[in-house]
Enzyme design. Structure first.
Site, mmCIF file in Angstrom:
data_model
loop_
_atom_site.group_PDB
_atom_site.id
_atom_site.type_symbol
_atom_site.label_atom_id
_atom_site.label_comp_id
_atom_site.label_asym_id
_atom_site.label_seq_id
_atom_site.Cartn_x
_atom_site.Cartn_y
_atom_site.Cartn_z
ATOM 1 N N ARG A 5 0.826 -1.213 0.000
ATOM 2 C CA ARG A 5 0.000 0.000 0.000
ATOM 3 C C ARG A 5 0.857 1.260 0.000
ATOM 4 O O ARG A 5 0.325 2.366 0.075
ATOM 5 C CB ARG A 5 -0.945 -0.014 1.208
ATOM 6 C CG ARG A 5 -2.007 -1.081 1.041
ATOM 7 C CD ARG A 5 -3.154 -0.917 1.986
ATOM 8 N NE ARG A 5 -4.190 -1.875 1.635
ATOM 9 C CZ ARG A 5 -4.986 -2.475 2.513
ATOM 10 N NH1 ARG A 5 -4.872 -2.195 3.790
ATOM 11 N NH2 ARG A 5 -5.896 -3.331 2.103
ATOM 12 N N GLU A 41 -0.655 -8.931 -5.674
ATOM 13 C CA GLU A 41 -1.964 -9.504 -5.987
ATOM 14 C C GLU A 41 -1.852 -10.989 -6.324
ATOM 15 O O GLU A 41 -2.707 -11.779 -5.934
ATOM 16 C CB GLU A 41 -2.614 -8.745 -7.149
ATOM 17 C CG GLU A 41 -3.143 -7.377 -6.762
ATOM 18 C CD GLU A 41 -4.226 -7.449 -5.676
ATOM 19 O OE1 GLU A 41 -4.901 -8.486 -5.557
ATOM 20 O OE2 GLU A 41 -4.374 -6.464 -4.932
ATOM 21 N N GLN A 54 -5.175 -17.072 -2.753
ATOM 22 C CA GLN A 54 -5.146 -18.314 -1.968
ATOM 23 C C GLN A 54 -4.203 -18.263 -0.774
ATOM 24 O O GLN A 54 -3.891 -19.310 -0.198
ATOM 25 C CB GLN A 54 -4.716 -19.535 -2.819
ATOM 26 C CG GLN A 54 -5.105 -19.522 -4.250
ATOM 27 C CD GLN A 54 -6.488 -20.077 -4.456
ATOM 28 O OE1 GLN A 54 -7.106 -20.570 -3.516
ATOM 29 N NE2 GLN A 54 -6.992 -19.987 -5.658
ATOM 30 N N THR A 55 -3.680 -17.105 -0.420
ATOM 31 C CA THR A 55 -2.672 -17.062 0.643
ATOM 32 C C THR A 55 -2.968 -15.926 1.616
ATOM 33 O O THR A 55 -3.382 -14.846 1.208
ATOM 34 C CB THR A 55 -1.259 -16.870 0.023
ATOM 35 O OG1 THR A 55 -1.115 -17.785 -1.052
ATOM 36 C CG2 THR A 55 -0.166 -17.127 1.030
ATOM 37 N N TYR A 79 -9.923 -10.739 -12.268
ATOM 38 C CA TYR A 79 -9.675 -10.152 -10.956
ATOM 39 C C TYR A 79 -8.354 -9.378 -10.932
ATOM 40 O O TYR A 79 -8.303 -8.209 -10.544
ATOM 41 C CB TYR A 79 -9.671 -11.227 -9.852
ATOM 42 C CG TYR A 79 -9.069 -10.669 -8.598
ATOM 43 C CD1 TYR A 79 -9.807 -9.798 -7.809
ATOM 44 C CD2 TYR A 79 -7.731 -10.903 -8.270
ATOM 45 C CE1 TYR A 79 -9.249 -9.189 -6.702
ATOM 46 C CE2 TYR A 79 -7.163 -10.298 -7.173
ATOM 47 C CZ TYR A 79 -7.933 -9.453 -6.386
ATOM 48 O OH TYR A 79 -7.366 -8.836 -5.309
ATOM 49 N N ASP A 139 -12.923 -10.290 -5.796
ATOM 50 C CA ASP A 139 -12.364 -11.464 -5.124
ATOM 51 C C ASP A 139 -13.409 -12.002 -4.143
ATOM 52 O O ASP A 139 -14.557 -11.533 -4.114
ATOM 53 C CB ASP A 139 -11.037 -11.110 -4.422
ATOM 54 C CG ASP A 139 -11.253 -10.196 -3.223
ATOM 55 O OD1 ASP A 139 -12.375 -9.655 -3.058
ATOM 56 O OD2 ASP A 139 -10.308 -10.021 -2.439
ATOM 57 N N CYS A 142 -16.632 -7.455 7.472
ATOM 58 C CA CYS A 142 -17.647 -8.333 6.887
ATOM 59 C C CYS A 142 -17.001 -9.695 6.619
ATOM 60 O O CYS A 142 -16.915 -10.166 5.487
ATOM 61 C CB CYS A 142 -18.192 -7.715 5.593
ATOM 62 S SG CYS A 142 -19.715 -8.488 5.051
ATOM 63 N N CYS A 200 -21.096 -6.736 12.373
ATOM 64 C CA CYS A 200 -22.031 -5.725 11.880
ATOM 65 C C CYS A 200 -22.096 -4.502 12.793
ATOM 66 O O CYS A 200 -22.330 -3.383 12.321
ATOM 67 C CB CYS A 200 -23.421 -6.334 11.714
ATOM 68 S SG CYS A 200 -23.412 -7.759 10.621
ATOM 69 N N CYS A 233 -19.713 -1.983 11.527
ATOM 70 C CA CYS A 233 -19.665 -1.851 10.071
ATOM 71 C C CYS A 233 -20.105 -0.452 9.617
ATOM 72 O O CYS A 233 -21.185 0.020 9.982
ATOM 73 C CB CYS A 233 -20.575 -2.903 9.442
ATOM 74 S SG CYS A 233 -20.548 -2.815 7.648
ATOM 75 N N CYS A 291 -27.332 -2.215 4.472
ATOM 76 C CA CYS A 291 -27.103 -3.650 4.250
ATOM 77 C C CYS A 291 -28.401 -4.454 4.377
ATOM 78 O O CYS A 291 -29.003 -4.533 5.450
ATOM 79 C CB CYS A 291 -26.078 -4.157 5.259
ATOM 80 S SG CYS A 291 -25.768 -5.918 5.092
#
Ligand code: SF4
Length: 365
Positions: free
Chosen positions: A31, A43, A48-49, A126, A144, A198, A205, A208, A214
């Site tokens: 970031r 990315e 998967q990690t 993605y 994703d 989430c 919630c 949130c 929502c």
């Protein structure tokens, strides 16, 4: 039953979501940059990690391959050795192939165009959306698992998120609401909300920022949504694994063309069949004539679609090793240089308690 059509909840959430993200985002190394090369590496690694695992690999990978040209110029074995332990090794091979294509076709300049990005090896909808939005601030959706979950809950949708048409509908909802000039921030904010608030089980919630928009929360279904059809259970594959060692060397196979763990190094392995012994099956597959079988232990490794249950034996060679371009004696002290995936690292771990291996440092990520 509601399904994804309106996008009203998602649309109303944009402002509060961005505001929340600016105050609550995690400080993650990727970031601090908008370099498309670095965003791309992060990315691909994050697929998967877990984030915690990726951080150290991301730093190590960029220390070794700081630029796209360095990655393109490296050997596949060097790239795999740095990737070792992260799993899903085709990701690493595709990274390198894509880097080579960018050098050859685009003079090393990372493409900005979404459709061009989509043509590169290992980059799907993605990843192209993530790079286009985060690195180039273009309004493309990056859907994703986190974004799927957040949007389905916001919209109160009971669509099955394992279906590709649901992903397409979510992308259609997200696309028009991406704020101009803040595309990258929006993409990351959606993902961050899914990662921190989430969350899959028992979403928070009460904390949130978009609770009032929502539908799942409004109707008390936040723990039921999203709907995901159960995957088939992975197939159990019982195997024999052979460990051969001589004069400070260990016997490895280069898994040149294997569909699973291809281009990586492993120990000789055969799937158990009928009543044939491990020595018989290993001779059939590799031409090895073996003697002095001794059970060393057992290990297992879970892939997405199968589980290897490995019974591990040590052997001695009964006859000289046959000529082969994929079977090699490797110095045990140099083992760290070889891209040996976690499945086989688990087997090598069994050797730690066997004589002579205590000094060997084998990373067991
Ligand atoms: Fe998710 Fe709950 Fe927020 Fe709805 S209110 S988006 S279910 S955390």
């Amino acid at each position: 039953m509601e399904n994804l059509q309106t996008g009203e909840g998602a649309k109303a959430s944009v402002g509060p979501l961005l505001e929340w993200y600016r105050k609550n985002q995690r400080d993650l190394p990727w970031r601090h940059t908008t370099d498309p090369y670095k965003i791309w590496i992060s990315e691909i690694m994050l697929q998967q990690t877990r984030v915690d695992t990726v951080i150290q690999y991301y730093r190590r990978f960029l220390e070794r391959f700081g630029t796209l040209r360095e990655l393109a110029g490296a050997s596949a074995q060097d790239v795999l050795a740095v990737w070792k332990g992260l799993g899903y090794y085709s990701r690493a091979l595709n990274l390198q192939k894509a880097a080579q294509q960018v050098v050859e076709r685009y003079d090393g300049v990372f493409p900005r165009d979404y459709e061009v990005l989509r043509q590169l090896p290992g980059i799907g909808d993605y990843t192209a959306g993530a790079i286009a939005s985060i690195a180039f601030n273009q309004p493309y959706p990056a859907v994703d698992g986190n974004v799927l979950r957040v949007i389905c809950r916001l919209e109160g949708s009971e669509d099955d998120i394992s279906q590709s048409r649901t992903k397409k509908r979510v992308a259609d909802i997200v696309c028009p609401i991406i704020p101009k000039d803040h595309a990258g921030e929006f993409t990351q904010a959606m993902m961050e909300l899914g990662a921190l608030v989430c969350i899959p089980l028992a979403p928070l919630c009460g904390h949130c920022p978009v609770q009032s928009f929502c539908a799942a929360y409004r109707t008390g279904r936040q723990n039921e949504l999203p709907v995901k059809k159960k995957k088939e259970a992975p197939r159990i594959v019982p195997c024999w694994v052979a460990v051969l060692r001589e004069n400070g060397k260990i016997f490895l196979e280069f898994r040149k063309n294997d569909r699973l763990l291809g281009q990586l190094w492993g120990l000789p392995i055969v799937e158990k069949k009928d009543s044939r012994s491990p020595a018989q099956l290993l001779e059939e597959k590799y031409g090895l004539r073996l003697k002095n079988a001794r059970k060393l232990g057992s290990a297992s490794h879970v892939f997405s679609h199968q589980i290897w249950k490995m019974d591990v034996f040590t052997f001695a060679l009964a006859e000289p090793m046959p000529h082969s371009d994929v079977l090699h004696w490797v110095e045990e002290e140099e083992l760290e240089r070889y891209a040996v995936p976690t499945a086989f690292q688990r087997v090598l771990k069994l050797l730690h308690s066997d004589n002579g291996w205590e000094q060997l440092e084998i990373s067991l990520e």
